[in-house]
Design an enzyme around this catalytic site. Structure first.
Site, PDB file in Angstrom:
ATOM      1  N   ALA A 438     -17.548  37.803 -36.968  1.00 25.19           N
ATOM      2  CA  ALA A 438     -18.540  36.746 -36.778  1.00 25.19           C
ATOM      3  C   ALA A 438     -19.108  36.263 -38.103  1.00 25.19           C
ATOM      4  O   ALA A 438     -19.436  37.056 -38.989  1.00 25.19           O
ATOM      5  CB  ALA A 438     -19.665  37.233 -35.874  1.00 25.19           C
ATOM      6  N   GLU A 470      -9.927  35.094 -37.948  1.00 29.51           N
ATOM      7  CA  GLU A 470     -10.874  34.510 -38.891  1.00 29.51           C
ATOM      8  C   GLU A 470     -11.821  35.518 -39.523  1.00 29.51           C
ATOM      9  O   GLU A 470     -12.303  36.442 -38.858  1.00 29.51           O
ATOM     10  CB  GLU A 470     -11.732  33.456 -38.170  1.00 29.51           C
ATOM     11  N   GLU A 492      -9.829  30.966 -40.930  1.00 31.29           N
ATOM     12  CA  GLU A 492     -10.831  30.710 -41.965  1.00 31.29           C
ATOM     13  C   GLU A 492     -11.069  32.017 -42.705  1.00 31.29           C
ATOM     14  O   GLU A 492     -11.179  33.076 -42.080  1.00 31.29           O
ATOM     15  CB  GLU A 492     -12.151  30.217 -41.371  1.00 31.29           C
TER      16      GLU A 492
END
Length: 595
Positions: A438, A470, A492
């Site tokens: 997160a 990510e 990402e």
């Protein structure tokens, strides 16, 4: 052993032989109305019956159910902005025709038809995702799904403006499909499989999208990365301008299992494996696969612990995880071949004491589908292990599949895991996962939700179709097995890296998003993208998004890296190849083929 050949829908011929007597005596689940919570699970020492009710957060409708729209609106009000809440819902519609509905779908909400074909359950209306809760920005519209419905949209076009972990499976849109929010604000998705869109698909602001084994009436545009495999009507290969990566077929696929009604009886349909797949599995006769009665499933409620779930598995039952949050003090251990573990309504597993949430033995044909794993506060070495270390069996005839299984470290609260998913079994198929450390929510920070690796693949002949990973502290994907294939990758890098030194990897600046081990001799990928957004230190330089050995058998097609608004930069795309990102804009740097 492999599943027997099937022609049309068949009952399992191998499963009941390893069921307990009590399992075969289970009563059929009633197929009516809103289902009520049953009694507490039996203790792990007892024989567990198959079947059971689906709990209070599974809502079952038929066309005569009063007040459907009001119920849908009530669930949406609860879930529209509940990004890190504990509410979980499955909205199930019996076969028939429903007029004038607009089912708005919020967080942790799944909507599905209960027919064997999408056309069995028809809406003259819409199933809508928009972004009003987030000021028209759809980049956080995570964790929701639509499945097995036919829609005739009121306006002619259905809106499904989603980001990651929001599968659109087995859907028939009798019109167009808009993948962007109202007003065409930001959007960052997404995944379609086994679906037919009669009209045009408009991604508009969608940064990336993967569509597999489907049919579309047209596709309007692209932003950074649009990938298609086995899609009738897909645009022709043209990467990077426009950025379409198109494969005529998908090498191997096997659609996600799903709950359906056969008369008054609930069953789970398990579609068969296809090779060189193209188009949908439905629409031209009875789907091919295996049908399992609910009496062969332990229907779990959130208060069932690991001991109870494992007792059911040891007795030869499959698992149906009803909506809710399950706390585990030990791994769920899947040891029997052909076992199905199917979640409804984003059932969520949390290992509380550093355990692995799910472990799968080196056996044929396990199907994991439709659930979320949340890291616990004590660091787990792994969260999902597909095959033990050293797994070596040949599963080419009947692979394990991991579908719509999502992993989260932090966001809903502090969590840590060294590696999220480890795939040791040969021939496994990862079909749509979002593995996310997160970058926002509770319990986030470079060390607070430490998670070094997203996905590590050690097995040979593993295929990933729709791989979203990510923000990990080191490699997001590390591929050590031979003859691996990935069709579509979205990444990402970690936003919160505090400085250049924190991501230094020996002589390399930054850990690659996708690393193929130096020992690998064969590997292939299509349509892979990595983005950097180093918000804590915009001066960070990343050598490359992709790293792989230069060997004849290691090839990539359609690679790109993007700097999101100048927050950090890539100096190359793969190894030392490809131009640096340009500075402050979001124009991708691309490599059409490697080497």
């Amino acid at each position: 052993m492999p599943l027997p050949p099937t022609h049309g829908t068949t009952e399992s011929t191998s499963g009941p032989s390893r069921r307990t007597v009590l399992a075969t005596m289970a009563a059929a689940l009633p197929a009516s109305g809103l289902l009520a919570l049953g009694s507490s699970p039996a203790s792990a020492a007892d024989a567990l019956p198959g079947g059971g009710d689906l709990g209070p957060n599974v809502l079952v409708f038929d066309p005569s159910t009063p007040g459907i729209q009001g119920t849908l609106d009530e669930i949406f009000r609860k879930q529209e902005s509940a990004q890190f809440d504990t509410g979980r819902y499955a909205l199930l519609f019996k076969p028939g025709t429903y007029n004038g509905l607009n089912a708005q779908i919020g967080f942790y909400t799944s909507i599905a038809g209960l027919g064997l074909s999408p056309d069995d359950t028809s809406f003259n209306g819409d199933v809508t995702v928009d972004a009003g809760w987030f000021n028209g920005n759809a980049t956080q519209n995570f964790w929701r799904s639509a499945e097995n419905l036919a829609l005739t949209p009121v306006s002619g076009t259905n809106r499904w403006a989603v980001a990651q972990a929001a599968p659109f499976r087995r859907m028939h849109i009798r019109g167009g499909l808009n993948l962007a929010p109202d007003g065409y604000g930001w959007a960052s998705g997404g995944y379609i499989a086994d679906s037919r869109i009669d009209g045009e698909v408009g991604p508009y602001s969608q940064q990336q999208w993967y569509t597999r084994d489907s049919s579309v009436g047209g596709w309007t545009n692209a932003v950074w990365n649009m990938v298609f495999s086995g899609v009738e009507g897909a645009p022709a290969q043209s990467f990077p301008d426009p950025p379409y990566t198109t494969l005529d077929t998908t090498p191997v696929s096997r659609e996600k299992p799903f709950l359906y009604l056969d008369g008054a009886d609930y069953k789970v349909f398990c579609p068969e494996k296809r090779t060189n797949a193209r188009g949908t599995t439905w629409g031209s006769g009875t789907p091919r696969g295996e049908s399992l009665p609910l009496s062969q499933f332990y229907v779990a409620k959130p208060d069932a612990g690991a001991a109870t779930l494992n007792a059911a598995l040891d007795q030869g039952l499959h698992l149906l995880l009803t909506p809710g949050v399950y706390h585990l003090d030990a791994p769920i251990e899947v040891k029997n071949p052909n076992t199905v573990v199917l979640g409804l309504g984003y059932a969520t597993l949390i290992p509380d004491n550093g355990a692995t949430a799910v472990k799968v033995a080196d056996v044929d044909g396990v199907r994991l589908a439709g659930f979320l794993i949340d890291a616990g506060t004590v660091n787990s070495a792994t969260l999902l292990e597909v095959g033990p270390d050293g797994a070596s069996a040949d599963h080419s005839a009947n692979p394990t599949t991991v579908q719509d299984v999502f992993v989260r470290i932090g966001g809903a609260g502090p969590g840590k895991a060294t590696t999220s998913i480890v795939v040791n079994s040969n021939h496994a198929i990862i079909d749509h996962t979002w593995v996310w450390r997160a970058d926002h929510g509770a319990g986030t920070g470079w060390e607070t939700n430490r998670a070094d690796y997203g996905v590590i693949v050690n097995g040979d002949n593993v295929l990933a179709t729709g791989l979203f990973v990510e923000h990990f502290n080191k490699y997001d994907v590390q591929w050590n097995g031979e003859n691996g294939k990935t069709i579509f990758f979205q990444n990402e890098k970690a936003y919160d890296a505090p400085d250049q030194a924190s991501i230094q990897n020996g002589d390399v600046k930054g850990w690659a998003a996708y690393k193929v081990a130096d020992s690998v001799t064969t590997h292939e990928g299509w349509g892979l993208g990595s983005y950097c957004n180093y918000t804590a230190d915009p001066g960070i330089r990343q050598d490359h998004g992709f790293e792989a050995p230069v060997k004849p058998g290691v090839t990539f097609h359609g690679l790109l890296v993007v700097s999101l608004g100048g927050m950090g930069q890539y100096e190359h795309v793969i190894n030392g190849i490809g131009a640096a990102t340009s500075g402050s804009d979001t124009v991708p740097s691309t490599v059409v083929s490697f080497p």
